[in-house]
Design a protein around this motif. Structure first.
Motif, PDB file in Angstrom:
ATOM      1  N   ASP A 233       0.814  -1.163   0.044  1.00  0.00           N
ATOM      2  CA  ASP A 233      -0.014   0.087  -0.042  1.00  0.00           C
ATOM      3  C   ASP A 233       0.736   1.154   0.077  1.00  0.00           C
ATOM      4  OD1 ASP A 233       1.255  -0.221   2.671  1.00  0.00           O
ATOM      5  OD2 ASP A 233      -0.832  -0.069   3.652  1.00  0.00           O
TER       6      ASP A 233
ATOM      7  N   GLY B 250      -0.791   4.781  -1.749  1.00  0.00           N
ATOM      8  CA  GLY B 250      -1.915   5.196  -1.040  1.00  0.00           C
ATOM      9  C   GLY B 250      -1.213   5.889   0.205  1.00  0.00           C
TER      10      GLY B 250
ATOM     11  N   SER C 276      -3.951   0.513  -2.371  1.00  0.00           N
ATOM     12  CA  SER C 276      -3.754   1.990  -2.031  1.00  0.00           C
ATOM     13  C   SER C 276      -5.216   2.694  -1.745  1.00  0.00           C
ATOM     14  CB  SER C 276      -3.342   2.753  -3.343  1.00  0.00           C
ATOM     15  OG  SER C 276      -1.811   2.422  -3.501  1.00  0.00           O
TER      16      SER C 276
ATOM     17  N   HIS D  70      -3.777   5.611  -8.468  1.00  0.00           N
ATOM     18  CA  HIS D  70      -2.451   5.448  -8.127  1.00  0.00           C
ATOM     19  C   HIS D  70      -1.890   4.106  -9.427  1.00  0.00           C
ATOM     20  CE1 HIS D  70      -4.703   5.853  -4.524  1.00  0.00           C
ATOM     21  NE2 HIS D  70      -3.630   6.535  -4.148  1.00  0.00           N
TER      22      HIS D  70
END
Length: 409
Positions: A178, A181, A210, A270
């Motif tokens: 992740d 994010g 994310s 993303h």
């Protein structure tokens, strides 16, 4: 920096046998070897052999990444590097595919149970047709791409992506994959501490890696993740439930959503833009503008435009276009994204590029037993991991929707 992370387990993640785990770890290590040992050798090869030969043949030095490529593709060292990189990419997906296929019925049952445990919505419309730029080839060589379904309620490519992208990034996206994010969330916390969105949309969320950090930072917000891949959003919905987070997911195109006008305060993506197309990208900017409330933010996180890099770095990164089934990778980096945002309705003065430092440095600091203060300090340092996130940060395009649009005469 030596990466010692392992992917964190969660209820939806495929469980590998000892043999499968060994094969997967080999593919991650093989990619690490290519990045740490073969990739650095390209620079002296170019400087001592290829550039000199190009100048002798053409009477001038290479001017851009295309000139550099025309010289490098005939060099045996580059051929060895490019072949090894492609083989490693195919091996990593294959190492996970066997694990997913072996336990697909159990993965589907687990996903259903997890999804049933949450109040968050999962929307899979009948008759949805994914765009051809996603289905025409297996993006980044992932078998089946994002949209292939092999059975009812399929989650296989979602499970494949969750584990495979961790191997692809060699762990540099953190234990929960992740980092993008989390990096944007950290950027918001540092630069816009008073910003409190009520509704958040993550465009092109795949399996929600994310998306979840936004729900963690803004727990009262209504958060949606959308993607054109049905198996991806099914898996994402179950995965979020496994983390104890209520996040809504829908199979939907970022080019044309079904949300009302001015519905969201924050629209993010993303690594979405380089997997779209020249026709789709302006539509995505326009759609983000439409669904944003006045004063809301659009943030697209991707890798930097080519005009911010020297030609040799451009050439290195553009290998993804040529050898990893990423046809829009290079073209996207040549586009004037600020002009696209302006055309979509944002004021040029309210659009900018910035860098969100990789949050993975925080994981590194925590792994080393640092204090919270030290973790934050380490997170600010520049970090390089070969082709992955060069320069230590994600490039973010940030645009704020005007509070009041001018009315045309």
């Amino acid at each position: 920096m030596l990466n010692t992370f392992q992917q964190a387990d969660h209820p939806a993640l495929p469980k590998a046998t000892a043999d499968e785990a060994a094969r997967q770890e080999f593919t991650k290590s093989f990619k690490g070897f290519i990045q740490s040992t073969l990739l650095p050798g390209l620079t002296p090869i170019y400087q001592t052999r290829v550039a000199r030969k190009f100048e002798k043949d053409h009477g001038r030095a290479p001017a851009d990444r295309r000139d550099i490529r025309s010289g490098m593709v005939g060099d045996i060292y580059f051929q060895h590097y490019a072949a090894a990189n492609r083989i490693a990419q195919e091996l990593l997906w294959e190492s996970v595919n066997g694990s997913v296929d072996r336990q697909l019925p159990e993965l589907i049952a687990q996903a259903k149970a997890l999804s049933a445990s949450t109040k968050a919505q999962l929307v899979i419309p009948e008759g949805f047709t994914p765009p051809r730029y996603v289905t025409a080839l297996d993006i980044h060589c992932m078998p089946g791409g994002y949209c292939s379904e092999v059975c009812e309620d399929d989650v296989s490519v979602g499970a494949l992506y969750d584990r495979g992208v961790y191997l692809y990034s060699m762990g540099y996206t953190g234990p929960n994959n992740d980092d993008m994010g989390r990096s944007v969330v950290n950027y918001i916390k540092r630069h816009m501490p008073d910003f409190k969105p009520r509704r958040i949309l993550d465009m092109g969320c795949t399996v929600g890696h994310s998306t979840l950090p936004y729900k963690e930072l803004f727990p009262e917000a209504e958060v949606w993740g959308i993607d054109v891949g049905g198996p991806c959003v099914r898996y994402a919905h179950a995965r979020a439930a496994g983390f104890g987070l209520e996040v809504n997911y829908a199979q939907m195109s970022a080019e044309e959503t079904t949300f009302p006008d001015a519905h969201f305060d924050l629209v993010v993506s993303h690594i979405l833009l380089h997997e779209t197309s020249g026709k789709a990208m302006p539509k995505i900017f326009a759609e983000a503008h439409r669904v944003l409330a006045p004063g809301g933010l659009m943030i697209h996180a991707d890798l930097p435009p080519f005009d911010l890099m020297d030609p040799f770095t451009q050439f290195i990164l553009d290998n993804e276009t040529w050898y990893n089934n990423e046809p829009f990778w290079g073209a996207m980096r040549d586009m004037d994204q600020i002009a696209l945002a302006e055309k979509a309705g944002f004021n040029r003065a309210d659009v900018k590029f910035d860098t969100a430092p990789m949050a993975v440095m925080e994981f590194a600091a925590a792994a080393e037993g640092y204090s919270q203060e030290a973790s934050e300090a380490v997170a600010e340092r520049e970090f390089t991991a070969g082709e992955f996130a060069p320069g230590g940060g994600w490039e973010v395009l940030i645009a704020r929707k005007p509070l009041a649009q001018k009315i045309a005469a």
